[in-house]
Design an enzyme around this catalytic site. Structure first.
Site, mmCIF file in Angstrom:
data_model
loop_
_atom_site.group_PDB
_atom_site.id
_atom_site.type_symbol
_atom_site.label_atom_id
_atom_site.label_comp_id
_atom_site.label_asym_id
_atom_site.label_seq_id
_atom_site.Cartn_x
_atom_site.Cartn_y
_atom_site.Cartn_z
ATOM 1 N N GLU A 83 -11.677 -4.314 -2.157
ATOM 2 C CA GLU A 83 -10.982 -3.164 -2.729
ATOM 3 C C GLU A 83 -10.876 -3.300 -4.250
ATOM 4 O O GLU A 83 -10.277 -4.258 -4.756
ATOM 5 C CB GLU A 83 -9.576 -3.055 -2.147
ATOM 6 C CG GLU A 83 -9.526 -3.012 -0.634
ATOM 7 C CD GLU A 83 -8.212 -3.554 -0.112
ATOM 8 O OE1 GLU A 83 -7.194 -2.837 -0.231
ATOM 9 O OE2 GLU A 83 -8.196 -4.694 0.395
ATOM 10 N N HIS A 125 -9.599 1.677 1.348
ATOM 11 C CA HIS A 125 -9.494 0.480 2.192
ATOM 12 C C HIS A 125 -10.531 0.519 3.318
ATOM 13 O O HIS A 125 -10.195 0.305 4.488
ATOM 14 C CB HIS A 125 -8.087 0.349 2.764
ATOM 15 C CG HIS A 125 -7.672 -1.061 3.033
ATOM 16 N ND1 HIS A 125 -8.489 -1.960 3.688
ATOM 17 C CD2 HIS A 125 -6.531 -1.734 2.744
ATOM 18 C CE1 HIS A 125 -7.858 -3.117 3.794
ATOM 19 N NE2 HIS A 125 -6.670 -3.013 3.219
ATOM 20 N N HIS A 179 0.808 -1.225 0.000
ATOM 21 C CA HIS A 179 0.000 0.000 0.000
ATOM 22 C C HIS A 179 0.843 1.278 0.000
ATOM 23 O O HIS A 179 0.564 2.238 0.726
ATOM 24 C CB HIS A 179 -0.962 0.010 1.182
ATOM 25 C CG HIS A 179 -2.030 -1.030 1.118
ATOM 26 N ND1 HIS A 179 -2.567 -1.481 -0.076
ATOM 27 C CD2 HIS A 179 -2.668 -1.738 2.101
ATOM 28 C CE1 HIS A 179 -3.498 -2.401 0.177
ATOM 29 N NE2 HIS A 179 -3.567 -2.583 1.477
#
Length: 392
Positions: A356, A218, A147
């Site tokens: 996601e 998220h 991420h």
């Protein structure tokens, strides 16, 4: 007469004090929202989000539309809470989160509700090559980068503008070299609550040098409501016939594998918990579901239907539509009960899930995957829709 005058002065002072206190109480109520509609247990106080991080002001923001309300903070561009109506008519918060910036900043799970970037999901060994040059992202997930590295977009303060009662715009300029990524990247993310109880997530970006970009949100969901317990009885359907298997570090092997005859087959409805304890190497690697699905390409109005999931108690259904080719399904396998949510509940094992929308993990190192390179002069633009409905 003198005593009467003194008494009158005292009474007048007391009346003025009470008026000031009443005005103060009204202002406090106004700032603290908007917070107790129907049976919403959560109290979100503006003062718990008003702070300064990295020299920038952090705040709490509210948007709402017909039957849907959302709270955000610009620390991490986060969705703090999302209220929709369940089958009994109760407003239910279906997104887990904290009741303060401090709670998010100190959380052992850094991604609750955050806007994710520059690159969502994992990059193997934190390395990628672009135009003949190798770049390195700081490792924060074992041997890999996750991420966007150690300080991804979840840990920066975005500029925020509430353009109307139902729209909030976050912008951020990620400087050249931030977390090892090339190019000055200008990012704009617009969150809109539409008339049909949809959270529209629109992502845009431009760069002055070739870079890689894969933006997502998220949010962790529990459609029975934050703090209501397990999500294993939620009924899920994913509109993807294939998924991307991973190694023990959750890096894709490069294969696009059929879900048929595997516990990853959600082409028809199954509860999340129905097969999650199956003795399957992929489930063992992820400690449950933490895998990317290759979405079917049939489009309607420019979007693919990615997934449908329903809360077994609330009757709330979430349908996800996207322009992205993939969907990461995460079943809350690493939740450990170490953090406290807005409702006072702990983030216990598998009490929330994430779905996601995205390009595939490790795309820069997987030439057969859809690529995420953004060049100077090009525009990154993608939209995902999270639409809620409730059984009658």
């Amino acid at each position: 007469m003198k005593n009467i005058q003194i008494t009158a002065v005292l009474l007048l002072a007391l009346l003025q004090f009470n008026c000031k206190e009443a005005k103060k109480d009204n202002e406090t109520l106004k700032n603290n929202i908007e917070i107790k509609s129907d049976s919403v247990k959560t109290v979100l106080e503006t003062k718990n989000f008003d702070t300064i991080i990295d020299g920038k002001k952090v705040s709490l923001y509210w948007i709402e539309n017909k039957g849907i309300k959302a709270a955000f903070t610009n620390y991490g561009g986060r969705l703090v809470g999302l209220w929709v109506t369940d089958k009994s008519g109760k407003q239910t918060d279906v997104v887990v989160g904290m009741n303060s910036v401090k709670g998010f900043k100190n959380s052992t799970e850094p991604y609750f509700g955050a806007t994710i970037g520059r690159v969502g999901n994992r990059v193997a060994l934190g390395k990628f090559t672009l135009e003949g040059k190798q770049y390195n992202i700081p490792l924060n997930n074992g041997k890999n980068a996750l991420h966007g590295g150690v300080k991804g977009f979840q840990d920066v303060v975005w500029d925020a503008e509430k353009t109307d009662s139902k729209t909030l715009v976050f912008t951020y300029v990620s400087p050249d070299g931030e977390q090892g990524f090339p190019g000055n990247l200008k990012v704009k993310v617009t969150y809109t609550l539409t008339d049909d109880q949809t959270v529209k997530m629109e992502y845009e970006a431009t760069t002055d040098k070739a870079t890689i970009v894969n933006l997502t949100n998220h949010a962790f969901f529990n459609l029975n409501g934050e703090g209501s317990g397990t999500i294993l009885n939620h009924e899920l359907q994913i509109y993807g016939d294939k998924f991307t298997p991973v190694d023990e570090g959750l890096i894709p092997t490069g294969e696009l594998k059929s879900v048929k005859n595997t516990p990853f087959d959600f082409t028809s409805k199954h509860t999340i918990g129905e097969r999650i304890e199956t003795k399957d190497q992929q489930l063992q690697f992820g400690k449950g579901y933490d895998h990317n699905y290759v979405l079917n390409t049939d489009k309607k109005d420019g979007f693919v239907h990615a997934a449908t999931i329903k809360g077994d108690v609330s009757g709330i259904t979430l349908d996800i539509y996207t322009e992205e080719p993939g969907l990461q399904f995460y079943s809350g396998n690493f939740m450990q009960g170490l953090n406290t949510f807005k409702s006072g509940a702990k983030d216990d094992f598998r009490t929330a899930f994430a779905l996601e929308t995205q390009h595939f993990p490790d795309a820069p190192n997987q030439p057969k995957f859809p690529q995420i390179t953004l060049k100077a002069g090009e525009k990154y633009h993608t939209v995902s829709l999270y639409r809620f409905s409730t059984e009658k």
